[in-house]
Design a protein around this motif. Structure first.
Motif, PDB file in Angstrom:
ATOM      1  N   ALA A 181      32.776  -7.011  14.878  1.00  0.00           N
ATOM      2  CA  ALA A 181      32.705  -6.636  13.674  1.00  0.00           C
ATOM      3  C   ALA A 181      34.024  -5.861  13.276  1.00  0.00           C
ATOM      4  O   ALA A 181      34.091  -4.844  13.970  1.00  0.00           O
ATOM      5  CB  ALA A 181      31.395  -6.221  13.056  1.00  0.00           C
ATOM      6  N   THR A 182      34.474  -6.075  12.244  1.00  0.00           N
ATOM      7  CA  THR A 182      35.633  -5.324  11.560  1.00  0.00           C
ATOM      8  C   THR A 182      35.413  -4.746  10.267  1.00  0.00           C
ATOM      9  O   THR A 182      34.655  -5.420   9.527  1.00  0.00           O
ATOM     10  CB  THR A 182      36.907  -6.041  11.573  1.00  0.00           C
TER      11      THR A 182
ATOM     12  N   LEU B 247      27.932  -8.759  13.560  1.00  0.00           N
ATOM     13  CA  LEU B 247      27.276  -8.083  14.444  1.00  0.00           C
ATOM     14  C   LEU B 247      26.564  -8.735  15.711  1.00  0.00           C
ATOM     15  O   LEU B 247      26.748  -8.565  16.754  1.00  0.00           O
ATOM     16  CB  LEU B 247      26.420  -6.882  13.827  1.00  0.00           C
ATOM     17  N   GLU B 248      25.845  -9.662  14.996  1.00  0.00           N
ATOM     18  CA  GLU B 248      25.207 -10.644  16.021  1.00  0.00           C
ATOM     19  C   GLU B 248      26.248 -11.221  17.006  1.00  0.00           C
ATOM     20  O   GLU B 248      25.641 -11.631  18.013  1.00  0.00           O
ATOM     21  CB  GLU B 248      24.253 -11.448  15.173  1.00  0.00           C
TER      22      GLU B 248
ATOM     23  N   ARG C 194      37.620 -17.376   6.637  1.00  0.00           N
ATOM     24  CA  ARG C 194      36.563 -17.089   5.703  1.00  0.00           C
ATOM     25  C   ARG C 194      35.823 -16.002   5.949  1.00  0.00           C
ATOM     26  O   ARG C 194      35.220 -15.628   7.099  1.00  0.00           O
ATOM     27  CB  ARG C 194      35.691 -18.485   5.536  1.00  0.00           C
ATOM     28  N   PRO C 195      35.361 -14.918   4.754  1.00  0.00           N
ATOM     29  CA  PRO C 195      34.356 -13.944   5.197  1.00  0.00           C
ATOM     30  C   PRO C 195      33.239 -14.361   6.000  1.00  0.00           C
ATOM     31  O   PRO C 195      32.641 -15.373   5.500  1.00  0.00           O
ATOM     32  CB  PRO C 195      34.106 -13.350   3.789  1.00  0.00           C
ATOM     33  N   VAL C 196      32.581 -13.450   6.894  1.00  0.00           N
ATOM     34  CA  VAL C 196      31.466 -13.472   7.650  1.00  0.00           C
ATOM     35  C   VAL C 196      30.698 -12.403   7.106  1.00  0.00           C
ATOM     36  O   VAL C 196      30.882 -11.235   7.264  1.00  0.00           O
ATOM     37  CB  VAL C 196      31.717 -13.552   9.019  1.00  0.00           C
TER      38      VAL C 196
ATOM     39  N   PRO D 141      33.171  -4.356   4.792  1.00  0.00           N
ATOM     40  CA  PRO D 141      33.108  -5.359   5.876  1.00  0.00           C
ATOM     41  C   PRO D 141      34.426  -6.063   5.751  1.00  0.00           C
ATOM     42  O   PRO D 141      34.706  -6.509   4.504  1.00  0.00           O
ATOM     43  CB  PRO D 141      31.849  -6.223   5.497  1.00  0.00           C
ATOM     44  N   LEU D 142      34.959  -6.377   6.960  1.00  0.00           N
ATOM     45  CA  LEU D 142      36.208  -6.989   6.986  1.00  0.00           C
ATOM     46  C   LEU D 142      36.166  -8.272   7.869  1.00  0.00           C
ATOM     47  O   LEU D 142      37.218  -9.124   8.049  1.00  0.00           O
ATOM     48  CB  LEU D 142      37.433  -6.219   7.379  1.00  0.00           C
TER      49      LEU D 142
END
Length: 201
Positions: free
Chosen positions: A135-136, A130-131, A122-124, A114-115
């Motif tokens: 998303a990367t 996706l919500e 900041r990381p999510v 997950p990126l």
């Protein structure tokens, strides 16, 4: 939400006395990084099924033209029901008359990173990204490698759809194969060979 609840739609569409699709369970390659799988599905219409492990289910999209290695080639990805992680291993023939009746091969699979980050870098959490609709992630597969993104948009019919897009330079990993010539990363078989074998192996 418990996995049992997330799989209610999946199970409600299938008769597990007729189909060999898994009713639940984990993939054989579990543990470590989250998993992904791309299956080619010769059903009423030929398509690719793109699945990412998110928690204890595989979030799933139908990609009619398959993933592309070209960043300029955005591919439509239609969300489908969550699948159990064990579906990563599924290759075989879904009986005619059953939901999704047709032949399935495991074209590629592996892990992903997950990126997703917020505007401050900041990381999510991946499920949260996706919500939010974007998303990367970086794929580490036998055929697909590199960074991709899924972005949600509202289709003409008002339904949610997504775009699957390769990020960064083109060329890492393989692009979309001819689905009828493509071979399974799990057994080396083509769709025709799986259909002739009745899905056994």
């Amino acid at each position: 939400m418990a996995a049992e609840d997330r799989l209610r739609t999946y199970r409600g569409k299938r008769d597990f006395e007729r189909t060999r699709e898994p009713s639940g369970g984990q993939a054989s390659g579990g543990g470590g990084r989250p998993r992904f799988v791309v299956q080619i599905h010769d059903a009423r219409r030929m398509h690719f099924d793109f699945r990412l492990q998110v928690g204890d289910v595989l979030k799933s999209w139908s990609v009619p033209r398959g993933p592309s290695a070209d960043p300029g080639d955005k591919r439509l990805a239609v969300p489908t029901e969550d699948h159990p992680p064990a579906y990563e291993d599924f290759e075989g023939v879904i009986p005619k008359g059953e939901y999704g009746g047709g032949t399935v091969i495991v074209w590629d699979r592996g892990t992903y990173e997950p990126l997703s980050h917020d505007r401050r870098g900041r990381p999510v959490d991946f499920a949260e990204s996706l919500e939010r609709g974007h998303a990367t992630f970086r794929l580490h597969g036998a055929k697909l490698r590199g960074e991709y993104a899924l972005t949600r948009f509202r289709g003409r019919d008002g339904e949610d759809a997504w775009l699957l897009v390769r990020k960064g330079p083109a060329g890492a990993g393989r692009g979309t194969p001819d689905p009828r010539r493509a071979r399974s990363v799990r057994t080396g078989r083509t769709l025709a060979q799986v259909a002739a074998d009745g899905g056994e192996r």
